[in-house]
Motif scaffolding. Structure first.
Motif, PDB file in Angstrom:
ATOM      1  N   TRP A   1     -37.799 -37.515  24.521  1.00 58.62           N
ATOM      2  CA  TRP A   1     -36.647 -36.707  24.139  1.00 58.62           C
ATOM      3  C   TRP A   1     -36.453 -36.624  22.621  1.00 58.62           C
ATOM      4  O   TRP A   1     -36.021 -35.596  22.095  1.00 58.62           O
ATOM      5  CB  TRP A   1     -35.374 -37.227  24.811  1.00 58.62           C
ATOM      6  CG  TRP A   1     -34.942 -38.612  24.409  1.00 58.62           C
ATOM      7  CD1 TRP A   1     -35.299 -39.785  24.980  1.00 58.62           C
ATOM      8  CD2 TRP A   1     -34.052 -38.942  23.339  1.00 58.62           C
ATOM      9  NE1 TRP A   1     -34.706 -40.842  24.343  1.00 58.62           N
ATOM     10  CE2 TRP A   1     -33.922 -40.355  23.326  1.00 58.62           C
ATOM     11  CE3 TRP A   1     -33.351 -38.190  22.393  1.00 58.62           C
ATOM     12  CZ2 TRP A   1     -33.120 -41.019  22.408  1.00 58.62           C
ATOM     13  CZ3 TRP A   1     -32.550 -38.856  21.473  1.00 58.62           C
ATOM     14  CH2 TRP A   1     -32.436 -40.254  21.484  1.00 58.62           C
ATOM     15  N   ARG A   2     -36.812 -37.673  21.904  1.00 58.65           N
ATOM     16  CA  ARG A   2     -36.662 -37.635  20.438  1.00 58.65           C
ATOM     17  C   ARG A   2     -37.603 -36.601  19.828  1.00 58.65           C
ATOM     18  O   ARG A   2     -37.205 -35.850  18.927  1.00 58.65           O
ATOM     19  CB  ARG A   2     -36.948 -39.023  19.849  1.00 58.65           C
ATOM     20  CG  ARG A   2     -35.890 -40.077  20.173  1.00 58.65           C
ATOM     21  CD  ARG A   2     -36.243 -41.403  19.515  1.00 58.65           C
ATOM     22  NE  ARG A   2     -35.252 -42.440  19.808  1.00 58.65           N
ATOM     23  CZ  ARG A   2     -35.251 -43.175  20.905  1.00 58.65           C
ATOM     24  NH1 ARG A   2     -36.208 -43.010  21.827  1.00 58.65           N
ATOM     25  NH2 ARG A   2     -34.324 -44.087  21.099  1.00 58.65           N
TER      26      ARG A   2
ATOM     27  N   TYR B   1     -38.826 -33.978  21.320  1.00 60.24           N
ATOM     28  CA  TYR B   1     -38.335 -32.656  21.692  1.00 60.24           C
ATOM     29  C   TYR B   1     -37.182 -32.214  20.788  1.00 60.24           C
ATOM     30  O   TYR B   1     -37.104 -31.048  20.375  1.00 60.24           O
ATOM     31  CB  TYR B   1     -37.874 -32.648  23.147  1.00 60.24           C
ATOM     32  CG  TYR B   1     -38.991 -32.779  24.160  1.00 60.24           C
ATOM     33  CD1 TYR B   1     -40.255 -32.260  23.919  1.00 60.24           C
ATOM     34  CD2 TYR B   1     -38.772 -33.421  25.389  1.00 60.24           C
ATOM     35  CE1 TYR B   1     -41.278 -32.374  24.848  1.00 60.24           C
ATOM     36  CE2 TYR B   1     -39.789 -33.533  26.334  1.00 60.24           C
ATOM     37  CZ  TYR B   1     -41.032 -33.016  26.055  1.00 60.24           C
ATOM     38  OH  TYR B   1     -42.036 -33.130  26.985  1.00 60.24           O
ATOM     39  N   LEU B   2     -36.285 -33.139  20.479  1.00 64.14           N
ATOM     40  CA  LEU B   2     -35.152 -32.799  19.622  1.00 64.14           C
ATOM     41  C   LEU B   2     -35.609 -32.420  18.219  1.00 64.14           C
ATOM     42  O   LEU B   2     -35.123 -31.445  17.633  1.00 64.14           O
ATOM     43  CB  LEU B   2     -34.169 -33.973  19.553  1.00 64.14           C
ATOM     44  CG  LEU B   2     -33.246 -34.157  20.759  1.00 64.14           C
ATOM     45  CD1 LEU B   2     -32.429 -35.438  20.609  1.00 64.14           C
ATOM     46  CD2 LEU B   2     -32.321 -32.959  20.928  1.00 64.14           C
TER      47      LEU B   2
ATOM     48  N   GLY C   1     -37.590 -29.126  18.455  1.00 60.71           N
ATOM     49  CA  GLY C   1     -36.639 -28.062  18.750  1.00 60.71           C
ATOM     50  C   GLY C   1     -35.837 -27.649  17.538  1.00 60.71           C
ATOM     51  O   GLY C   1     -35.540 -26.463  17.337  1.00 60.71           O
ATOM     52  N   LEU C   2     -35.516 -28.630  16.680  1.00 55.61           N
ATOM     53  CA  LEU C   2     -34.747 -28.324  15.471  1.00 55.61           C
ATOM     54  C   LEU C   2     -35.596 -27.633  14.416  1.00 55.61           C
ATOM     55  O   LEU C   2     -35.247 -26.547  13.935  1.00 55.61           O
ATOM     56  CB  LEU C   2     -34.157 -29.615  14.898  1.00 55.61           C
ATOM     57  CG  LEU C   2     -33.412 -29.470  13.562  1.00 55.61           C
ATOM     58  CD1 LEU C   2     -32.187 -28.581  13.711  1.00 55.61           C
ATOM     59  CD2 LEU C   2     -33.027 -30.852  13.015  1.00 55.61           C
TER      60      LEU C   2
ATOM     61  N   SER D   1     -38.930 -28.425  23.733  1.00 56.07           N
ATOM     62  CA  SER D   1     -38.444 -28.035  22.409  1.00 56.07           C
ATOM     63  C   SER D   1     -37.468 -26.870  22.481  1.00 56.07           C
ATOM     64  O   SER D   1     -36.472 -26.833  21.735  1.00 56.07           O
ATOM     65  CB  SER D   1     -39.613 -27.689  21.486  1.00 56.07           C
ATOM     66  OG  SER D   1     -40.312 -26.544  21.940  1.00 56.07           O
TER      67      SER D   1
ATOM     68  N   ALA E   1     -34.212 -28.187  23.845  1.00 54.24           N
ATOM     69  CA  ALA E   1     -33.586 -28.992  22.791  1.00 54.24           C
ATOM     70  C   ALA E   1     -32.979 -28.097  21.718  1.00 54.24           C
ATOM     71  O   ALA E   1     -31.880 -28.363  21.209  1.00 54.24           O
ATOM     72  CB  ALA E   1     -34.622 -29.930  22.172  1.00 54.24           C
TER      73      ALA E   1
ATOM     74  N   LEU F   1     -29.628 -26.901  22.622  1.00 53.19           N
ATOM     75  CA  LEU F   1     -28.583 -27.927  22.438  1.00 53.19           C
ATOM     76  C   LEU F   1     -28.134 -27.987  20.984  1.00 53.19           C
ATOM     77  O   LEU F   1     -26.946 -28.183  20.701  1.00 53.19           O
ATOM     78  CB  LEU F   1     -29.109 -29.290  22.876  1.00 53.19           C
ATOM     79  CG  LEU F   1     -29.434 -29.448  24.370  1.00 53.19           C
ATOM     80  CD1 LEU F   1     -29.990 -30.846  24.642  1.00 53.19           C
ATOM     81  CD2 LEU F   1     -28.198 -29.189  25.223  1.00 53.19           C
ATOM     82  N   TRP F   2     -29.073 -27.834  20.055  1.00 51.80           N
ATOM     83  CA  TRP F   2     -28.719 -27.837  18.637  1.00 51.80           C
ATOM     84  C   TRP F   2     -27.798 -26.668  18.277  1.00 51.80           C
ATOM     85  O   TRP F   2     -26.865 -26.824  17.471  1.00 51.80           O
ATOM     86  CB  TRP F   2     -29.978 -27.745  17.779  1.00 51.80           C
ATOM     87  CG  TRP F   2     -30.767 -29.007  17.646  1.00 51.80           C
ATOM     88  CD1 TRP F   2     -31.998 -29.281  18.184  1.00 51.80           C
ATOM     89  CD2 TRP F   2     -30.404 -30.193  16.924  1.00 51.80           C
ATOM     90  NE1 TRP F   2     -32.416 -30.545  17.853  1.00 51.80           N
ATOM     91  CE2 TRP F   2     -31.460 -31.136  17.074  1.00 51.80           C
ATOM     92  CE3 TRP F   2     -29.288 -30.549  16.163  1.00 51.80           C
ATOM     93  CZ2 TRP F   2     -31.433 -32.395  16.476  1.00 51.80           C
ATOM     94  CZ3 TRP F   2     -29.261 -31.818  15.569  1.00 51.80           C
ATOM     95  CH2 TRP F   2     -30.320 -32.710  15.745  1.00 51.80           C
TER      96      TRP F   2
END
Length: 302
Positions: free
Chosen positions: A64-65, A67-68, A71-72, A184, A187, A190-191
């Motif tokens: 998950w890290r 992907y975050l 994704g950002l 991604s 994620a 979500l951002w």
């Protein structure tokens, strides 16, 4: 570079060149944040369905890290910056500025993963920069403060892409292109989600704009990222990021055909220089490769 990788690079360039067209159509009415949230959310959900159908493991608890971060830096941030820039730039102009991504990516890769900047690559990157300079320098647009900020936003998006390519190469070992693309994009949604309530559009949205959103999400994002992350794994982050040398060709072509944006001599000249640089950076060669087998366990490519 193998023929299939080159074909994938060209197809991806056409898709991402088209994304600048759809952003130019939809961003003024939906706004950059809402448009990009719809883009990554629809793409992420479509990819999730595909991942489930193909029994692809996403390993969310473990990854998950990554992907975050991906994704950002590879979606939420550069997408929003470029969409904001396109409120004042043409689709072709924005696509051209995005061609600086390999310049950032090559430097980051050289520092981070010791991907050596050979003289051939340096010449290719320089030619790419020269080609972009030709097109931008001879642009009919006048540089107002707003336009300058838009150019800076586009370049910041390219920097983010360059970092993302290297980070993905380093952090995504063992993950498939489907998993990286799906994780991604979800994620990224979500951002962007916390900013959506503050940027909702007030104007009525036409059918053409909604169609642009759907194509942008499914073709230029979901499908495109499956191809892109596959290329990062097969040819490396620097060569994969040279898609942004080719996407301006399609970005300006689509803008000219569908938005009546101007096509000038400087654009054509810039295209030629950019494509020459792309060939050097990607190591494109039309020489026939011969496979030599010295022992049953060792294969060398000459």
């Amino acid at each position: 570079m193998k023929a299939k990788d080159l074909a994938a690079l060209l197809f991806l360039s056409a898709l991402w060149g088209g994304s600048f067209l759809f952003i130019r159509v939809a961003a003024p009415l939906l706004g950059p944040i809402v448009l990009m949230e719809l883009r990554v959310l629809i793409a992420g959900l479509a990819l999730l369905v595909y991942a489930r159908a193909t029994h692809t493991r996403l390993e969310v608890k473990k990854r998950w890290r990554q992907y975050l971060v991906i994704g950002l830096v590879n979606s939420a941030l550069p997408f929003s910056l470029i969409a904001t820039a396109e409120l004042n730039l043409t689709a072709g102009f924005a696509a051209i500025l995005n061609a600086t991504t390999p310049l950032f990516g090559a430097v980051i890769a050289a520092i981070w993963i010791k991907d050596k900047l050979t003289p051939k690559k340096l010449i290719g990157l320089f030619l790419g920069l020269v080609g972009v300079s030709i097109i931008v320098g001879w642009s009919p647009l006048s540089f107002t403060p707003v336009l300058l900020l838009s150019v800076v936003a586009s370049l910041a998006g390219a920097l983010s892409y360059g970092y993302a390519a290297v980070y993905t190469k380093v952090s995504s070992q063992g993950l498939s292109a489907v998993a990286i693309s799906t994780g991604s994009q979800l994620a990224a949604s979500l951002w962007l989600l916390p900013f959506v309530p503050f940027t909702l559009p007030s104007a009525e949205i036409s059918l053409a704009v909604w169609l642009a959103v759907v194509v942008l999400a499914l073709a230029c994002t979901a499908l495109a990222y499956l191809i892109y992350f596959g290329l990062i794994k097969s040819i490396g982050p620097v060569r994969a990021s040279t898609v942004t040398f080719l996407s301006p060709v399609f970005g300006i072509l689509w803008g000219t055909l569908f938005l009546s944006e101007p096509l000038t001599f400087s654009t054509l000249l810039g295209f030629a220089v950019i494509l020459s640089g792309t060939g050097l950076v990607t190591g494109l060669s039309f020489r026939k490769q011969t496979v030599l087998v010295e022992t049953p366990k060792k294969v060398e490519l000459a």
